[in-house]
Design a protein around this motif. Structure first.
Motif, PDB file in Angstrom:
ATOM      1  N   UNK A 113       0.834  -1.219   0.000  1.00 31.84           N
ATOM      2  CA  UNK A 113       0.000   0.000   0.000  1.00 31.84           C
ATOM      3  C   UNK A 113       0.857   1.251   0.000  1.00 31.84           C
ATOM      4  N   UNK A 114       0.321   2.302  -0.584  1.00 30.14           N
ATOM      5  CA  UNK A 114       1.031   3.576  -0.538  1.00 30.14           C
ATOM      6  C   UNK A 114       0.868   4.192   0.847  1.00 30.14           C
ATOM      7  N   UNK A 115       1.809   5.028   1.194  1.00 27.40           N
ATOM      8  CA  UNK A 115       1.750   5.698   2.494  1.00 27.40           C
ATOM      9  C   UNK A 115       0.597   6.693   2.522  1.00 27.40           C
ATOM     10  N   UNK A 116       0.001   6.824   3.691  1.00 22.59           N
ATOM     11  CA  UNK A 116      -1.041   7.830   3.858  1.00 22.59           C
ATOM     12  C   UNK A 116      -0.399   9.209   3.909  1.00 22.59           C
ATOM     13  N   UNK A 117      -0.894  10.128   3.115  1.00 19.77           N
ATOM     14  CA  UNK A 117      -0.365  11.488   3.091  1.00 19.77           C
ATOM     15  C   UNK A 117      -0.918  12.279   4.275  1.00 19.77           C
TER      16      UNK A 117
ATOM     17  N   UNK B  62      -4.536   0.491   6.083  1.00 17.19           N
ATOM     18  CA  UNK B  62      -5.985   0.394   6.333  1.00 17.19           C
ATOM     19  C   UNK B  62      -6.786   1.123   5.255  1.00 17.19           C
ATOM     20  N   UNK B  63      -6.273   2.261   4.792  1.00 14.14           N
ATOM     21  CA  UNK B  63      -6.979   2.990   3.732  1.00 14.14           C
ATOM     22  C   UNK B  63      -6.999   2.180   2.438  1.00 14.14           C
TER      23      UNK B  63
ATOM     24  N   UNK C 209     -12.599   3.468   7.646  1.00 14.64           N
ATOM     25  CA  UNK C 209     -14.060   3.469   7.598  1.00 14.64           C
ATOM     26  C   UNK C 209     -14.569   4.654   6.788  1.00 14.64           C
ATOM     27  N   UNK C 210     -13.933   5.807   6.934  1.00 10.85           N
ATOM     28  CA  UNK C 210     -14.332   6.965   6.138  1.00 10.85           C
ATOM     29  C   UNK C 210     -14.185   6.683   4.645  1.00 10.85           C
ATOM     30  N   UNK C 211     -13.172   5.919   4.280  1.00 12.75           N
ATOM     31  CA  UNK C 211     -13.011   5.545   2.873  1.00 12.75           C
ATOM     32  C   UNK C 211     -14.134   4.598   2.438  1.00 12.75           C
ATOM     33  N   UNK C 212     -14.537   3.687   3.305  1.00 12.74           N
ATOM     34  CA  UNK C 212     -15.640   2.779   2.978  1.00 12.74           C
ATOM     35  C   UNK C 212     -16.951   3.529   2.803  1.00 12.74           C
ATOM     36  N   UNK C 213     -17.138   4.581   3.606  1.00 15.35           N
ATOM     37  CA  UNK C 213     -18.397   5.322   3.555  1.00 15.35           C
ATOM     38  C   UNK C 213     -18.570   6.092   2.249  1.00 15.35           C
TER      39      UNK C 213
END
Length: 531
Positions: A27-31, A88-89, A131-135
Motif C-alpha cells: 500500500x502507498x503511504x497515507x499522506x 488500512x486505507x 471506515x471513512x473511505x468505505x463510507x
C-alpha cells in the motif's frame, strides 16, 4: 506494539505457504492530507515535525498532543503512522472497488487515537480513516472490536451518526481507558448505534461465544451492514502481559470464522497484544481462517527465521490458564447479554442513506499531481529498510525477546488515585495510563512556557485554548458582529523588539481575534527567518 510483531507474523504466514493464496499488496503511504480526514491539521503537523529532542517544547511539557508516558515521541514516528494508516486505507479501497472480499492489515487497528491527541500507544486512528473511505461507497459500516481495551477512539469518532455502528467487547472496571458502559449508546442521530459489552476478568472461550454470537447475529440482522471492520486486538488472549482475559487462539479466531460465514465484505485489522509469540500465532491462524484453510494447516510450526521464539512446544496454539472467570458470578453475563439484545430490539432496521455520486478518483490523482511522489517514496522505503536492518544487526544477543515476561508492577493504587477514579473518568485534566491503569493529572498548557512566544498576553492565551479549529493559515476571518468574512493585512515585524507590529482589518479597528492571528502569523515568520 513494536512493528516487529508484524514482521514475525509475516514470516510465519510465509512459512505456512499462505502468500500464494492471497494478493499481497504494497500500500502507498497515507499522506498528511489523507490523515486530516479525521485528525486536526495541527496534530498532523505536530507528528510530522516532532522528535525526541523537541517533544517537551512542542507538547507544552506534556499538556497537549502526547499526554502522559504511554505515547513517547520516537524517531520515525510519522513514517510509522503513514505506513499503518496507508495499509488500512488501501484495504478499504480494495473492499470498496470489489477487488477483494477480505482484506487484512495486521499493522493497523490503533483504536485509541483521538482527533487531536495520541492515546494508549496509538498515534493515528487508521480504523477511522479506513471506515471513512468505505463510507464513500457503502451506506452502512459495522465496526467490531475484540481487543481487551475499549475501542474509545473509534466510538467517539462515530458517536453521533447511524452510518457506522460500533460494537466493543472489552474489560471494564478500573481498566484503561475507563469508558464503554452499556449506557454509552450514542447521541443524536447515532443514538443506539454504539454498542458496548463490558466484561470482567478471566472470560473463557465458551463464555465469550455466548455473548459474541447472539449479539453480533442480532446486529447483522437489524443493522444490515454493507461492510464489516473487525479489530483483532490480541491482548484479549490468555497470558497477555496487559490483558486479563482467558481466551485461547481458537476462541479468538472464532470471531473471524463467525463473520466469514455471512459473506459480507470484511476487513481484519491488528491492534493490541503484548506477548508477542502469542500475537503472531493468533494472527497467523486468523489469516488461515480468512482463507478457509484453518483445518488443513499443521499445528506443528514449520521452520522460519524466528522458529526458536515459539519454544518449548513449537506449536500453533495459545492455551487457556487457570484464571477464575468472574463473569459467571451472580448471573452477570446473562444480564449483559439480555441488556444488549433489548437495546438492539429498539433500533429501527437498516437506516437508509440518500443516493449520491461517488468520485472514482480524487482531484489530485485526476490531475496527476501525486505521480511525482512515487519514485521518492520508493527510494525512502529502501533507505528506511536498509537502516532498520543495520540497527537490528547492531543489537546484542541479550536484546532478543525471551520466553519469560518482564516483572510487572503489582502495587495497589493509593487512596488518592482511587478517589480520583471514583469521581469521574472523563474530567478533561485527567487521563488513565494503559501501562499502570492509574489516573494522572494532565499539566495545564502554560502560556508562559518558552515555546509560547507571547506569554504576556494572558487574554490571548485563554483564547488560544478555546479557539475553534483553524484549518490553514489565512489572512481572513469570520467577524461575528457583521456576519461576514473580513480580510486582514499583515505588517512587517519589528526587528528591534522581535514583536509583531500593529495590524488592523480592512475598514475596521483592530480586535482581539485579529491580534491573535497576527501573533500566530509572526510565529511562522520566526521559524522561516531563523535567529
Amino acid at each position: 506494539m513494536k512493528p516487529h510483531r508484524v514482521r514475525v507474523t509475516h514470516e510465519l504466514v510465509t512459512a505456512y505457504d499462505m502468500l500464494d493464496q492471497m494478493h499481497v499488496l504494497r500500500p502507498r503511504r497515507a499522506t498528511p492530507e489523507a490523515m486530516t480526514a479525521f485528525h486536526t491539521d495541527e496534530y498532523i503537523h505536530f507528528l510530522n515535525r516532532v522528535t525526541p529532542e523537541t517533544v517537551a517544547e512542542m507538547t507544552g511539557n506534556g499538556s497537549r498532543f502526547l499526554v502522559g508516558e504511554d505515547n513517547p515521541a520516537f524517531d520515525g514516528i510519522f513514517e510509522f503512522c503513514s505506513i499503518s494508516a496507508g495499509g488500512s486505507i488501501c484495504a478499504s479501497e480494495r473492499i470498496a472497488d470489489g477487488s477483494a472480499d477480505i482484506a487484512i492489515n495486521w499493522a493497523g487497528g490503533l483504536h485509541h487515537a483521538k482527533k487531536r491527541e495520541a492515546s494508549g500507544f496509538c498515534y493515528i486512528n487508521d480504523i477511522v480513516l479506513g471506515i471513512l473511505e468505505l463510507l464513500r461507497t457503502y451506506p452502512r459500516v459495522l465496526y467490531i472490536d475484540i481487543d481487551c481495551h475499549h475501542g474509545d477512539g473509534v466510538e467517539e469518532a462515530f458517536y453521533m451518526t447511524d452510518r457506522v455502528m460500533t460494537c466493543s467487547f472489552h474489560k471494564f472496571g478500573e481498566y484503561f481507558p475507563g469508558t464503554g458502559t452499556q449506557e454509552d449508546r450514542g447521541r443524536g442521530k447515532g443514538k443506539g448505534y454504539s454498542m458496548n459489552v463490558p466484561l470482567k476478568d478471566g472470560i473463557t472461550d465458551e463464555a465469550f461465544k455466548s455473548v459474541f454470537d447472539p449479539i453480533i447475529a442480532k446486529i447483522l440482522d437489524v443493522y444490515q451492514p454493507s461492510a464489516v471492520v473487525l479489530q483483532c486486538g490480541a491482548d484479549s488472549l490468555a497470558g497477555d502481559r496487559l490483558g486479563c482475559f482467558n481466551i485461547t487462539m481458537e476462541g479468538h479466531a472464532h470471531c473471524v470464522q463467525f463473520l466469514r460465514k455471512y459473506s459480507i465484505p470484511l476487513i481484519l485489522l491488528g491492534g493490541g497484544g503484548y506477548t508477542v509469540k502469542n500475537v503472531v500465532r493468533t494472527w497467523t491462524y486468523e489469516t488461515a481462517c480468512a482463507l478457509g484453510i484453518e483445518k488443513d494447516i499443521d499445528p506443528n510450526l514449520p521452520w522460519s527465521s524466528y522458529f526458536e521464539w515459539f519454544g518449548p512446544r513449537y506449536r500453533l496454539e495459545v492455551l487457556e490458564n487457570n484464571m477464575d472467570d468472574l463473569n459467571n458470578k451472580d448471573g452477570l453475563l446473562d444480564k449483559i447479554r439480555t441488556t444488549a439484545l433489548q437495546q438492539l430490539q429498539e433500533l429501527a432496521p437498516a437506516p437508509s442513506v440518500g443516493m449520491h455520486d461517488v468520485p472514482r478518483e480524487s482531484v489530485g490523482h485526476h490531475l496527476g499531481l501525486r505521480n511525482f511522489q512515487v519514485d521518492a517514496r520508493d527510494s525512502l522505503d529502501s533507505k528506511l529498510a536498509q537502516h532498520a536492518r543495520y540497527v537490528y544487526d547492531l543489537q546484542p544477543e541479550s536484546d532478543t525477546p525471551s520466553d519469560t515476561s518482564d516483572d510487572e508492577d503489582s502495587e495497589d493504587e493509593d487512596e488518592d488515585t482511587t478517589s480520583r477514579a471514583q469521581r469521574s473518568m472523563r474530567r478533561s485534566q485527567q487521563r488513565m495510563s494503559i501501562l499502570t491503569g492509574q489516573y494522572f493529572d494532565v499539566p495545564v498548557y502554560d502560556p508562559a512556557h518558552p515555546q509560547y512566544p507571547y506569554g504576556e498576553y494572558e487574554h490571548v492565551a485563554v483564547m488560544a485554548r478555546t479557539a475553534k479549529r483553524r484549518f490553514f493559515q489565512s489572512g481572513a476571518r469570520w467577524d461575528e458582529t457583521i456576519e461576514d468574512v473580513v480580510a486582514k493585512r499583515y505588517y512587517p515585524m519589528s526587528v528591534a523588539g522581535m514583536m509583531p507590529l500593529p495590524m488592523a482589518g480592512v475598514g475596521m479597528p483592530m480586535g482581539l481575534g485579529q491580534q491573535y492571528a497576527a501573533d500566530d502569523m509572526m510565529e511562522d515568520d520566526w521559524e522561516e527567518m531563523g535567529p
